[in-house]
Motif scaffolding. Structure first.
Motif, PDB file in Angstrom:
ATOM      1  N   ARG A 120       0.857  -1.188   0.000  1.00  0.00           N
ATOM      2  CA  ARG A 120       0.000   0.000   0.000  1.00  0.00           C
ATOM      3  C   ARG A 120       0.890   1.234   0.000  1.00  0.00           C
ATOM      4  O   ARG A 120       2.056   1.168   0.387  1.00  0.00           O
ATOM      5  N   PRO A 121       0.352   2.387  -0.410  1.00  0.00           N
ATOM      6  CA  PRO A 121       1.173   3.603  -0.515  1.00  0.00           C
ATOM      7  C   PRO A 121       1.783   4.036   0.814  1.00  0.00           C
ATOM      8  O   PRO A 121       1.184   3.873   1.872  1.00  0.00           O
ATOM      9  N   ILE A 122       2.989   4.591   0.726  1.00  0.00           N
ATOM     10  CA  ILE A 122       3.686   5.163   1.883  1.00  0.00           C
ATOM     11  C   ILE A 122       4.118   6.555   1.466  1.00  0.00           C
ATOM     12  O   ILE A 122       4.771   6.677   0.429  1.00  0.00           O
ATOM     13  N   PRO A 123       3.774   7.609   2.181  1.00  0.00           N
ATOM     14  CA  PRO A 123       2.999   7.597   3.425  1.00  0.00           C
ATOM     15  C   PRO A 123       1.498   7.447   3.160  1.00  0.00           C
ATOM     16  O   PRO A 123       1.023   7.738   2.065  1.00  0.00           O
TER      17      PRO A 123
ATOM     18  N   ARG B 144       0.059   9.023  10.531  1.00  0.00           N
ATOM     19  CA  ARG B 144       0.599   8.810   9.190  1.00  0.00           C
ATOM     20  C   ARG B 144       1.615   7.672   9.258  1.00  0.00           C
ATOM     21  O   ARG B 144       2.563   7.726  10.039  1.00  0.00           O
ATOM     22  N   ILE B 145       1.410   6.638   8.452  1.00  0.00           N
ATOM     23  CA  ILE B 145       2.372   5.538   8.359  1.00  0.00           C
ATOM     24  C   ILE B 145       3.478   5.977   7.407  1.00  0.00           C
ATOM     25  O   ILE B 145       3.214   6.397   6.283  1.00  0.00           O
TER      26      ILE B 145
ATOM     27  N   VAL C  64       4.900   5.178  12.598  1.00  0.00           N
ATOM     28  CA  VAL C  64       3.846   6.187  12.473  1.00  0.00           C
ATOM     29  C   VAL C  64       4.330   7.507  13.059  1.00  0.00           C
ATOM     30  O   VAL C  64       5.268   7.551  13.848  1.00  0.00           O
ATOM     31  N   GLU C  65       3.654   8.566  12.646  1.00  0.00           N
ATOM     32  CA  GLU C  65       3.900   9.870  13.257  1.00  0.00           C
ATOM     33  C   GLU C  65       2.572  10.587  13.411  1.00  0.00           C
ATOM     34  O   GLU C  65       1.641  10.364  12.647  1.00  0.00           O
ATOM     35  N   ASP C  66       2.503  11.426  14.437  1.00  0.00           N
ATOM     36  CA  ASP C  66       1.296  12.196  14.692  1.00  0.00           C
ATOM     37  C   ASP C  66       1.396  13.559  14.009  1.00  0.00           C
ATOM     38  O   ASP C  66       2.323  13.827  13.255  1.00  0.00           O
TER      39      ASP C  66
ATOM     40  N   GLY D 148       6.962   6.693  16.281  1.00  0.00           N
ATOM     41  CA  GLY D 148       7.883   5.580  16.300  1.00  0.00           C
ATOM     42  C   GLY D 148       7.182   4.362  15.744  1.00  0.00           C
ATOM     43  O   GLY D 148       6.287   4.489  14.913  1.00  0.00           O
ATOM     44  N   TRP D 149       7.542   3.184  16.246  1.00  0.00           N
ATOM     45  CA  TRP D 149       6.999   1.930  15.729  1.00  0.00           C
ATOM     46  C   TRP D 149       5.846   1.425  16.588  1.00  0.00           C
ATOM     47  O   TRP D 149       5.944   1.375  17.804  1.00  0.00           O
ATOM     48  N   VAL D 150       4.748   1.043  15.930  1.00  0.00           N
ATOM     49  CA  VAL D 150       3.531   0.560  16.585  1.00  0.00           C
ATOM     50  C   VAL D 150       3.150  -0.769  15.941  1.00  0.00           C
ATOM     51  O   VAL D 150       3.263  -0.927  14.720  1.00  0.00           O
ATOM     52  N   HIS D 151       2.676  -1.724  16.750  1.00  0.00           N
ATOM     53  CA  HIS D 151       2.205  -2.991  16.200  1.00  0.00           C
ATOM     54  C   HIS D 151       0.941  -2.728  15.380  1.00  0.00           C
ATOM     55  O   HIS D 151       0.073  -1.951  15.792  1.00  0.00           O
ATOM     56  N   TYR D 152       0.832  -3.377  14.237  1.00  0.00           N
ATOM     57  CA  TYR D 152      -0.283  -3.105  13.327  1.00  0.00           C
ATOM     58  C   TYR D 152      -1.650  -3.382  13.947  1.00  0.00           C
ATOM     59  O   TYR D 152      -2.646  -2.787  13.545  1.00  0.00           O
TER      60      TYR D 152
END
Length: 186
Positions: free
Chosen positions: A52-55, A89-90, A100-102, A108-112
């Protein structure tokens, strides 16, 4: 965990504050990208895991989520996001982890499993008016305070249809964080 490292982003729920307005007035329409907070974000790549697209934007599924320094449980927790439905935002993928970022660029890194594909936005203008149709002269249905999180059901070229606190209406995309300037969907 050291509480000085914990980031509390508020306990506000979706639709924390909405006011009914009975009068109609025009709101200037800003072109997407004309506000410094609404700069167009270019799709740079596709995610290696999801293709999927990033970001891209997602929201917090959980009411609390650890944000780690790296993509595994062995990495230190730097933040704790504490706002369900907050848009994020991923920016990268690694296995079951998403970087992700706010709105402030923190993250930082978050479990999906803590993330949802449900689209939400953060209101970036105090008393942002929602309109019955995607036009500045359309009747006003409600006004949302700065920082309210609203669900997005569709976006056109310059406007998005939002739902918050039992109210719905169209808002200029340039006043929202959580959608790309050129993004359209329904």
């Amino acid at each position: 965990m050291n509480t000085s490292r914990m980031r509390r982003l508020g306990a506000g729920l979706l639709g924390a504050t909405a006011l009914i307005l009975t009068t109609s007035f025009a709101t200037p329409v800003l072109a997407a990208g004309s506000d410094s907070s609404a700069k167009p974000v270019q799709i740079k790549a596709m995610g290696k895991v999801t293709k999927r697209p990033i970001p891209r934007y997602v929201s917090m599924k959980a009411s609390e989520g650890n944000v780690r320094r790296g993509p595994s449980l062995s990495h230190r927790i730097d933040w704790v996001f504490k706002r369900r439905d907050m848009p994020l935002r991923i920016t990268a993928e690694h296995g079951h982890w998403r970087r992700v970022e706010d709105r402030d660029g923190m993250g930082g890194w978050v479990h999906y499993s803590l993330l949802s594909g449900t689209r939400t936005v953060l209101i970036e203008k105090d008393m942002l008016t929602l309109h019955a149709r995607p036009m500045a002269k359309a009747p006003v249905t409600a006004a949302l305070e700065l920082g309210v999180v609203a669900r997005v059901s569709e976006c056109a070229q310059e406007w998005c249809l939002l739902r918050s606190g039992g109210f719905k209406g169209w808002a200029p995309k340039a006043r929202l964080w959580g959608v790309r300037a050129l993004e359209e969907f329904d």
